[in-house]
Design a protein around this motif. Structure first.
Motif, short mmCIF file in Angstrom:
data_model
loop_
_atom_site.label_atom_id
_atom_site.label_comp_id
_atom_site.label_asym_id
_atom_site.label_seq_id
_atom_site.Cartn_x
_atom_site.Cartn_y
_atom_site.Cartn_z
N THR A 14 -2.93 1.34 -3.80
CA THR A 14 -2.28 1.18 -2.50
C THR A 14 -2.84 2.16 -1.48
OG1 THR A 14 -0.25 0.41 -3.56
CG2 THR A 14 -0.07 1.14 -1.28
N VAL A 15 -2.88 3.45 -1.82
CA VAL A 15 -3.28 4.45 -0.83
C VAL A 15 -4.79 4.47 -0.59
CG1 VAL A 15 -1.26 5.89 -1.25
CG2 VAL A 15 -3.42 6.44 -2.40
N VAL A 21 -1.17 3.49 5.36
CA VAL A 21 -0.15 3.36 4.31
C VAL A 21 0.86 4.48 4.53
CG1 VAL A 21 0.32 3.40 1.83
CG2 VAL A 21 -1.82 2.41 2.68
N VAL A 22 2.14 4.10 4.62
CA VAL A 22 3.21 5.08 4.81
C VAL A 22 4.14 4.98 3.61
CG1 VAL A 22 5.02 5.91 6.36
CG2 VAL A 22 3.08 4.62 7.29
N ALA A 50 0.38 -2.29 8.92
CA ALA A 50 0.38 -1.16 7.99
C ALA A 50 1.17 -1.52 6.73
CB ALA A 50 0.99 0.07 8.65
N VAL A 51 0.91 -0.78 5.65
CA VAL A 51 1.66 -0.94 4.41
C VAL A 51 2.73 0.15 4.38
CG1 VAL A 51 1.55 -0.82 1.89
CG2 VAL A 51 -0.32 -1.89 3.18
N PHE A 52 3.97 -0.24 4.19
CA PHE A 52 5.09 0.69 4.05
C PHE A 52 5.63 0.55 2.64
CE2 PHE A 52 4.67 0.57 8.53
CZ PHE A 52 5.28 1.70 9.04
N GLY A 53 5.58 1.65 1.90
CA GLY A 53 6.02 1.63 0.52
C GLY A 53 7.11 2.65 0.25
N PHE A 78 -1.17 7.86 4.84
CA PHE A 78 -2.58 7.78 4.52
C PHE A 78 -3.26 6.79 5.46
CE2 PHE A 78 -0.27 8.77 0.69
CZ PHE A 78 -1.08 9.65 -0.01
N ARG A 79 -4.53 7.02 5.72
CA ARG A 79 -5.33 6.00 6.41
C ARG A 79 -6.69 5.98 5.73
NH1 ARG A 79 -7.37 5.63 12.66
NH2 ARG A 79 -8.81 3.92 12.28
#
Length: 122
Positions: A14-15, A21-22, A50-53, A78-79
């Motif tokens: 994921t990251v 990614v947050v 964006a991905v929010f996890g 993260f980016r």
């Protein structure tokens, strides 16, 4: 975008992906985490690119320990595989959106050059 569950199994994948990614590190018993959850969800809907996890620190103790999570909620951003921010405590929607804006404006080639220079000094 709805938030996704992050575990030890899917964390790296994921990251390390492209884009922002947050991650929200939380626990069910944590009062501030419960107050932050709707803020995190709302901001995730405002940033569908964006991905929010969410990382349940109780269920993912090894991952939380490896990342040295000592207080919750903690947000990590993260980016393109690079950790840009780590904030502990209850964030407002404005603060989280400000972090998103800053991450989007970064020149990641420049960030990587700076990281390489720092690592070369060590």
């Amino acid at each position: 975008m709805a938030t996704v569950e992050i575990t030890g199994e899917n964390f790296q994948e994921t990251v390390q992906g492209d884009g922002i990614v947050v991650l929200d590190f939380w626990a069910e018993w944590c009062g501030p985490c419960q107050r932050f959850a709707p803020i995190f969800e709302k901001v995730s809907e405002e940033h569908p690119d964006a991905v929010f996890g969410k990382v349940d620190t109780e269920a993912q103790q090894e991952l939380s320990a490896a990342l040295q999570i000592q207080s919750i909620p903690t947000v990590m951003m993260f980016r393109d595989g690079v950790l840009l921010a780590r904030e502990s405590g209850l964030l407002s929607a404005k603060a989280l959106n400000d972090l998103m804006d800053q991450a989007q404006k970064l020149d990641m080639d420049e960030v990587r050059k700076q990281l390489e220079a720092q690592q070369a000094e060590q």
